[in-house]
Scaffold this active site. Structure first.
Site, PDB file in Angstrom:
ATOM      1  N   ASP A 162       0.816  -1.209   0.000  1.00 30.91           N
ATOM      2  CA  ASP A 162       0.000   0.000   0.000  1.00 30.91           C
ATOM      3  C   ASP A 162       0.856   1.268   0.000  1.00 30.91           C
ATOM      4  O   ASP A 162       0.642   2.153   0.805  1.00 30.91           O
ATOM      5  CB  ASP A 162      -0.907  -0.063   1.247  1.00 30.91           C
ATOM      6  CG  ASP A 162      -1.907   1.071   1.308  1.00 30.91           C
ATOM      7  OD1 ASP A 162      -2.407   1.467   0.247  1.00 30.91           O
ATOM      8  OD2 ASP A 162      -2.172   1.554   2.428  1.00 30.91           O
ATOM      9  N   GLU A 424       3.456  -8.184   7.478  1.00 30.87           N
ATOM     10  CA  GLU A 424       2.181  -8.825   7.121  1.00 30.87           C
ATOM     11  C   GLU A 424       2.286  -9.900   6.062  1.00 30.87           C
ATOM     12  O   GLU A 424       1.467  -9.951   5.132  1.00 30.87           O
ATOM     13  CB  GLU A 424       1.164  -7.762   6.684  1.00 30.87           C
ATOM     14  CG  GLU A 424       0.841  -6.758   7.764  1.00 30.87           C
ATOM     15  CD  GLU A 424      -0.413  -5.950   7.459  1.00 30.87           C
ATOM     16  OE1 GLU A 424      -0.834  -5.905   6.300  1.00 30.87           O
ATOM     17  OE2 GLU A 424      -0.982  -5.374   8.405  1.00 30.87           O
ATOM     18  N   TYR A 479      -6.677  -3.283  12.812  1.00 29.79           N
ATOM     19  CA  TYR A 479      -7.543  -2.179  12.388  1.00 29.79           C
ATOM     20  C   TYR A 479      -8.985  -2.392  12.843  1.00 29.79           C
ATOM     21  O   TYR A 479      -9.927  -2.163  12.089  1.00 29.79           O
ATOM     22  CB  TYR A 479      -7.449  -2.025  10.860  1.00 29.79           C
ATOM     23  CG  TYR A 479      -6.100  -1.469  10.438  1.00 29.79           C
ATOM     24  CD1 TYR A 479      -5.895  -0.097  10.392  1.00 29.79           C
ATOM     25  CD2 TYR A 479      -5.034  -2.302  10.127  1.00 29.79           C
ATOM     26  CE1 TYR A 479      -4.667   0.438  10.034  1.00 29.79           C
ATOM     27  CE2 TYR A 479      -3.803  -1.786   9.766  1.00 29.79           C
ATOM     28  CZ  TYR A 479      -3.619  -0.415   9.733  1.00 29.79           C
ATOM     29  OH  TYR A 479      -2.401   0.111   9.379  1.00 29.79           O
ATOM     30  N   GLU A 514       0.839  -1.253  14.048  1.00 26.39           N
ATOM     31  CA  GLU A 514      -0.065  -0.419  13.243  1.00 26.39           C
ATOM     32  C   GLU A 514      -1.453  -0.428  13.854  1.00 26.39           C
ATOM     33  O   GLU A 514      -1.992  -1.491  14.196  1.00 26.39           O
ATOM     34  CB  GLU A 514      -0.193  -0.932  11.796  1.00 26.39           C
ATOM     35  CG  GLU A 514       1.025  -0.702  10.945  1.00 26.39           C
ATOM     36  CD  GLU A 514       0.853  -1.162   9.484  1.00 26.39           C
ATOM     37  OE1 GLU A 514      -0.306  -1.194   9.003  1.00 26.39           O
ATOM     38  OE2 GLU A 514       1.866  -1.482   8.864  1.00 26.39           O
TER      39      GLU A 514
END
Ligand code: GCB
Length: 609
Positions: A162, A424, A479, A514
């Site tokens: 990303d 990840e 998230y 994160e």
């Protein structure tokens, strides 16, 4: 690998500036020997810079293939008799380099330096042509991976991470000298007897020096002198390896970037100094003990961000202005650390972190080795991650080389306290375990002084991760409230706490590497709806409530320090907007919120209350 330095025996010449530039989408330049003559172009490109956004041209921005750079350099008159080295601090993602018509070096990997001895090809006082073909293609055998597709409209690059695939010469290029017989590597590692008399026991600086030269530097000796920040000699040693004792050392610590300097001298039989290299040294210890992360035997709580090397126009180019500004913002907000998500940063960043006492989690560019994320979140064609046709044994060799290069480059930085060997990746399958086991072993073998970890993805929650026993520190990107339980912070809080309590049972330190929410600056909402500044603050508050209930959580790094550019997609509005700061480094409301929390934590010392 040693950084080029000006010392009593060494000189540098920077090759930064404007280079001739020409794109080559078909690779024709190699056969046409573009390196053999002045590049046929009227375009110039600044070095360092990503080339993508410098010119207002979609062809340049989205170019796939080679980009040729060329410059003429006059070798300084005084360099006669010296060994001359050509070094690129990075070229993204790979490069072939010529001096005159001779190919001198090839390098794979966009974020680590490479260099070559060019003594035989240059003459002091004369000009020489330097050409580099820099290629930006990502495949399953590159780190990071990607797929180049041939379409009727041209070649297209797809990738699984990303951030925008910025390319070019992102960092400095140097010509530098060393004497023929020279210091070729220095390794330092420090220890402190924390239980010594009065609690401030002696420090030990173990050093090891490698030398090279025409005669293998056989009739030379190594002498080392350790000086404190005021220039006073605190210890001396002789021989290529040794341990220096520093009584009552001034430790390097978070917020206190105190550095000693090790003067490494190669001395000839006649007592003359043949080569001299200066290595900074921060005396500190790092240890994982149970669920604690200890720096200098004290529990450390990470506050800060995952960052990117990213800014308007320059893309991923290193820029000293941004470096100093970003660190000033870290200080302003009360942060004590960051992760070099998702690749090794410029050498200057680590030097500055050493001096500023900022703690660094140093990451390899292995991001996107996870086809589940791609098909799950972004709707890409479903493919398996680890197969002979995708991420395979060859990819692992490239990955291993990237780990080795990172550790070789950054091993002497006291700011670096933890290696992250991937972000990840798929980690919930047997195939992932098979792929990663040797890479963990390699990192641990190459550096026995620092913990090694990887960053776990939400698709591999507690109980399913097959790499959890290999990692010294659990690093989690989560998230809740954004990608799942979107906008429902109460449900998110329950789910997040439940998962975290699972991880806590492993008795390892947990760093939340994160957590974040896209936030359009200036968008406000009475009811704290997603994308608004109010939501970002409420989202962070929810996360902090969760972390504060789990003692095994030893760090929080918000995603991201600043908004950054990504590839285009329906999930992104001119890039990723999870920054606490905008791309031009203006604070969102969340920055003030983080500042309130982190300055309090900082005020309590290194540990959280
Ligand atoms: C992640 C990735 C990061 C992305 C972020 C996001 O998990 O590690 O590279 O930018 O999520 O914002 O989606």
């Amino acid at each position: 690998m040693l950084r080029p330095l000006d010392t009593a025996t060494r000189e540098r010449k920077s090759l930064t500036g404007l280079w001739d530039f020409r794109l080559d989408g078909t690779g024709a330049g190699h056969d046409a020997r573009w390196f053999a003559a002045p590049l046929e172009t009227t375009t110039t490109m600044p070095v360092p810079a990503s080339y993508n956004d410098v010119l207002p041209d979609a062809e340049v921005r989205n170019h796939v293939g080679d980009a040729w750079y060329q410059t003429m350099v006059r070798v300084p008159r005084g360099w006669d008799g010296q060994r001359v080295v050509l070094r690129f601090d990075s070229a993204t993602h790979r490069a072939v380099v010529w001096v005159g018509e001779t190919e001198v070096v090839r390098h794979e990997g966009g974020y680590t330096p490479f260099e070559v001895d060019v003594t035989a090809l240059v003459t002091a006082g004369e000009e020489v042509r330097v050409t580099a073909a820099v290629n930006n293609e990502l495949t399953f055998q590159s780190i990071p991976p990607g797929i180049v597709k041939d379409t009727p409209q041209g070649r297209r690059q797809q990738y699984f991470h990303d951030f925008f695939n910025y390319a070019g010469i992102h960092r400095s290029v140097w010509l530098y000298t060393t004497p023929t017989n020279h210091v070729s590597d220095v390794t330092v590692a420090t220890d402190v007897d924390h239980r010594g008399a009065g609690g401030t026991g002696a420090g030990t600086v173990r050093y090891s020096v490698e030398t090279a030269g025409d005669e293998g530097a056989t009739d030379t000796d190594v002498q080392v002198t350790l000086r404190d920040a005021a220039g006073a000699t605190v210890a001396t040693g002789a021989g290529a390896e040794g341990a220096l004792t520093v009584t009552d050392p001034h430790l390097w610590a978070p917020g206190d970037g105190y550095l000693y300097e090790l003067d490494v001298e190669l001395v000839g039989a006649d007592g003359q100094v043949v080569d001299s290299y200066l290595q900074t040294v921060g005396i500190r210890t790092v240890e994982v003990r149970g669920a604690e992360f200890l720096i200098n035997d004290e529990p450390f709580y990470f506050t800060g961000f995952g960052k990117h090397e990213d800014s308007a126009i320059r893309g991923k180019a290193h820029d000293d202005v941004l470096l100093v500004h970003d660190f000033a913002l870290l200080d302003w907000i009360g942060a004590n650390s960051f992760r070099t998500s998702h690749y090794p940063y410029a050498d200057e960043v680590y030097d500055y972190a050493d001096r500023q006492g900022i703690v660094v989690i140093d990451e390899v560019a292995a991001v996107g080795q996870n086809m589940g994320v791609m098909s799950g979140l972004l709707g890409a064609d479903p493919v398996e991650t680890f197969t002979p046709d995708t991420v395979n044994d060859e990819s692992r060799e490239v990955h291993a080389a990237a780990i080795a290069e990172l550790i070789a480059r950054d091993k002497n930085h006291p700011s670096v306290v933890l290696w992250s060997i991937a972000n990840e990746p798929e980690s919930n399958t047997e195939a992932s375990r098979k792929y990663f086991e040797p890479l963990f072993a390699l990192a641990k073998q190459l550096d026995t002084t620092r913990p090694v970890g990887f960053v776990n993805v939400m698709l591999s929650p507690f109980g399913t991760c097959q790499l959890a026993d290999l990692t010294d520190v659990i690093m989690l990107n989560r998230y809740y409230g954004w990608y799942v339980d979107t906008g429902d912070l109460r449900t998110a809080e329950t789910h997040w706490l439940a998962e975290l309590q699972g991880w806590a049972t492993l008795d390892k330190p947990i760093v939340i590497t994160e957590y974040g929410a896209d936030t359009y600056p200036g968008l406000h909402s009475m009811t704290a709806e997603p994308w608004s500044e109010e939501f970002q603050s409420a989202y962070l508050d929810m996360n902090h409530r969760v972390f504060d209930q789990v003692p095994q959580v030893v760090g929080e790094q918000v995603w991201n320090f600043a908004d950054f550019q990504t590839s285009v997609g329906v999930f992104r509005v001119d890039g990723n907007k999870k920054g606490a700061f905008t791309r031009d480094r203006r604070p969102k409301a969340a920055a003030h919120r983080l500042r309130e929390r982190w300055t309090v934590i900082r005020g309590q010392g290194v540990t959280k209350a």
